[in-house]
Design a protein around this motif. Structure first.
Motif, PDB file in Angstrom:
ATOM      1  N   ASN A   2      74.973 -10.011  39.059  1.00 45.23           N
ATOM      2  CA  ASN A   2      74.735  -9.996  40.507  1.00 45.23           C
ATOM      3  C   ASN A   2      73.346  -9.409  40.823  1.00 45.23           C
ATOM      4  O   ASN A   2      72.593  -9.052  39.908  1.00 45.23           O
ATOM      5  N   CYS A   3      73.030  -9.297  42.121  1.00 50.68           N
ATOM      6  CA  CYS A   3      71.700  -8.827  42.522  1.00 50.68           C
ATOM      7  C   CYS A   3      71.412  -7.416  41.975  1.00 50.68           C
ATOM      8  O   CYS A   3      70.303  -7.126  41.515  1.00 50.68           O
ATOM      9  N   ARG A   8      68.502  -3.703  38.274  1.00 47.61           N
ATOM     10  CA  ARG A   8      68.593  -2.719  37.183  1.00 47.61           C
ATOM     11  C   ARG A   8      67.771  -3.149  35.963  1.00 47.61           C
ATOM     12  O   ARG A   8      67.243  -2.332  35.229  1.00 47.61           O
ATOM     13  N   GLU A   9      67.688  -4.459  35.749  1.00 47.22           N
ATOM     14  CA  GLU A   9      67.015  -4.975  34.547  1.00 47.22           C
ATOM     15  C   GLU A   9      65.608  -5.514  34.811  1.00 47.22           C
ATOM     16  O   GLU A   9      64.965  -6.024  33.904  1.00 47.22           O
ATOM     17  N   ILE A  10      65.146  -5.406  36.045  1.00 43.62           N
ATOM     18  CA  ILE A  10      63.908  -6.094  36.428  1.00 43.62           C
ATOM     19  C   ILE A  10      62.705  -5.652  35.579  1.00 43.62           C
ATOM     20  O   ILE A  10      61.875  -6.443  35.168  1.00 43.62           O
ATOM     21  N   SER A  11      62.666  -4.363  35.307  1.00 40.19           N
ATOM     22  CA  SER A  11      61.547  -3.808  34.552  1.00 40.19           C
ATOM     23  C   SER A  11      61.567  -4.315  33.104  1.00 40.19           C
ATOM     24  O   SER A  11      60.544  -4.750  32.568  1.00 40.19           O
ATOM     25  N   ASN A  12      62.744  -4.282  32.500  1.00 39.42           N
ATOM     26  CA  ASN A  12      62.865  -4.793  31.129  1.00 39.42           C
ATOM     27  C   ASN A  12      62.566  -6.295  31.081  1.00 39.42           C
ATOM     28  O   ASN A  12      61.968  -6.786  30.126  1.00 39.42           O
ATOM     29  N   TYR A  13      62.981  -7.010  32.123  1.00 36.55           N
ATOM     30  CA  TYR A  13      62.738  -8.450  32.170  1.00 36.55           C
ATOM     31  C   TYR A  13      61.241  -8.735  32.229  1.00 36.55           C
ATOM     32  O   TYR A  13      60.720  -9.568  31.481  1.00 36.55           O
TER      33      TYR A  13
ATOM     34  N   ASP B 137      72.465   4.939  40.773  1.00 30.34           N
ATOM     35  CA  ASP B 137      71.428   3.925  40.969  1.00 30.34           C
ATOM     36  C   ASP B 137      71.377   3.472  42.429  1.00 30.34           C
ATOM     37  O   ASP B 137      70.926   2.385  42.736  1.00 30.34           O
ATOM     38  N   SER B 138      71.859   4.349  43.319  1.00 29.97           N
ATOM     39  CA  SER B 138      71.877   3.974  44.740  1.00 29.97           C
ATOM     40  C   SER B 138      70.461   3.878  45.299  1.00 29.97           C
ATOM     41  O   SER B 138      70.232   3.251  46.331  1.00 29.97           O
ATOM     42  N   ASP B 139      69.514   4.518  44.603  1.00 28.78           N
ATOM     43  CA  ASP B 139      68.124   4.491  45.084  1.00 28.78           C
ATOM     44  C   ASP B 139      67.395   3.214  44.670  1.00 28.78           C
ATOM     45  O   ASP B 139      66.246   3.006  45.034  1.00 28.78           O
ATOM     46  N   LEU B 140      68.060   2.379  43.902  1.00 27.08           N
ATOM     47  CA  LEU B 140      67.345   1.228  43.335  1.00 27.08           C
ATOM     48  C   LEU B 140      67.206   0.051  44.307  1.00 27.08           C
ATOM     49  O   LEU B 140      66.241  -0.696  44.239  1.00 27.08           O
ATOM     50  N   LEU B 209      61.287   1.945  35.820  1.00 24.63           N
ATOM     51  CA  LEU B 209      61.969   1.025  36.743  1.00 24.63           C
ATOM     52  C   LEU B 209      61.840   1.525  38.182  1.00 24.63           C
ATOM     53  O   LEU B 209      61.441   0.783  39.089  1.00 24.63           O
ATOM     54  N   ARG B 210      62.152   2.781  38.397  1.00 27.57           N
ATOM     55  CA  ARG B 210      62.107   3.334  39.762  1.00 27.57           C
ATOM     56  C   ARG B 210      60.678   3.375  40.304  1.00 27.57           C
ATOM     57  O   ARG B 210      60.438   3.078  41.467  1.00 27.57           O
TER      58      ARG B 210
END
Lengths: 79, 229
Positions: A2-3, A8-13, B137-140, B209-210
């Motif tokens: 899902n979105c 969560r994976e955007i950086s690794n992608y 991960d609510s801040d993501l 990531l953040r």
């Protein structure tokens, strides 16, 4: 996936650092989710903008001090 | 100028001219390196064999970038200047210990990052942790969900974009800022960043990531369609 999973994976992608199965799931999601596609694209562009930012030039005074310190070190080692 | 001295003394003028020859950063970094030139190993070999002018050329080549790094980490001009100077002096003193396992620039970045971190920790003892897990991960989830202009970089002068980015970096939380700077400005790989900071890969990744998502949010406010209207 899902979105939330994509975010969560955007950086690794972007880094090409995803397990092939997860990558496939993520890309399948992107095929039908415009928002996630936009976020991936904008995040990639953001990294490029940061990467391309130019360093501020050292002031002549700090540069001279650095070179003088280095010269002293070199001369000290040589003597 | 150090570069001129080196060219005259060694005859490497053509090879060490100011032309840029970017080489790719090691995987898994997906972006092309804008930092390292391909004549670097030649200069380093020359410096290691005692050619001080070659080392001076390396200093001249990287001093602005190393100063940017120490400034980005310390957020304090005086500390940044001291950290940069000490980093180059240490690199010179330990040049014989550099055996080419990484790029010279990466080695230099590690030394400079350590010098800068030491000063930041002195100024802000117990203020930040680089390896504590980030809860939840609510801040993501992104808040800015608007299309950008087709060529957002053309909306602003390059110096304006540099200022926007610089202001963003300086306001970022210490641990996010340090990881982002090493990874996406200095172009260390995720593993090199983890090694340089002595933290786990997962600690690097969660902060990166953040930080990247926050950067996108920040730039969205400037780059979205009609942002200048």
């Amino acid at each position: 996936m899902n979105c939330k999973g994509v975010i969560r994976e955007i950086s690794n992608y972007i880094d090409g650092d995803l397990d092939p199965v997860v990558k496939q799931e993520l890309e399948r999601h992107l095929e039908h989710c415009e928002d996630c596609t936009m976020i991936v694209d904008q995040t990639r562009k953001s990294i490029k903008v940061l990467c391309d930012s130019r360093p501020v030039s050292l002031s002549a005074e700090v540069r001279a001090r650095l070179h003088a310190a280095l010269r002293r070190k070199i001369d000290h080692n040589a003597s | 100028m150090f570069g001129v001295i080196f060219a005259r003394e060694t005859g490497f003028g053509v090879m060490v001219g100011r032309a840029l020859y970017p080489v790719s950063a090691p995987k898994p970094h997906a972006l092309p390196s804008t930092v390292v030139r391909d004549d670097e190993p030649l200069l380093v070999d020359s410096a290691r064999s005692g050619n001080t002018s070659a080392f001076e050329e390396l200093v001249a080549r990287y001093e602005d970038k190393i100063f940017r790094l120490t400034s980005n980490i310390t957020g304090n001009r005086e500390d940044a200047e001291d950290a940069m100077q000490d980093a180059f002096l240490k690199a010179y003193a330990h040049l014989k210990d550099f055996h080419g396992e990484s790029r010279f620039y990466t080695w230099l970045v590690r030394i400079a990052a350590n010098e800068a971190l030491m000063r930041l920790r002195k100024r802000r003892p117990n203020h930040f942790s680089l390896d504590q897990p980030i809860e939840g991960d609510s801040d993501l989830m992104p808040r800015e969900l608007e299309e950008w202009s087709p060529n957002p970089e053309q909306l602003y002068a390059k110096s304006e974009i540099d200022n926007i980015v610089s202001a963003f970096v300086s306001q970022l939380e210490d641990d996010y800022r340090i990881v982002l700077v090493l990874r996406d400005v200095e172009e260390l790989s995720t593993q090199e960043t983890a090694n340089a900071l002595g933290i786990s890969l997962s600690a690097v990744k969660s902060r990166l990531l953040r930080a990247r998502l926050k950067l996108r949010e920040k730039l969205s406010r400037h780059f979205r369609q009609g942002a200048l209207n």
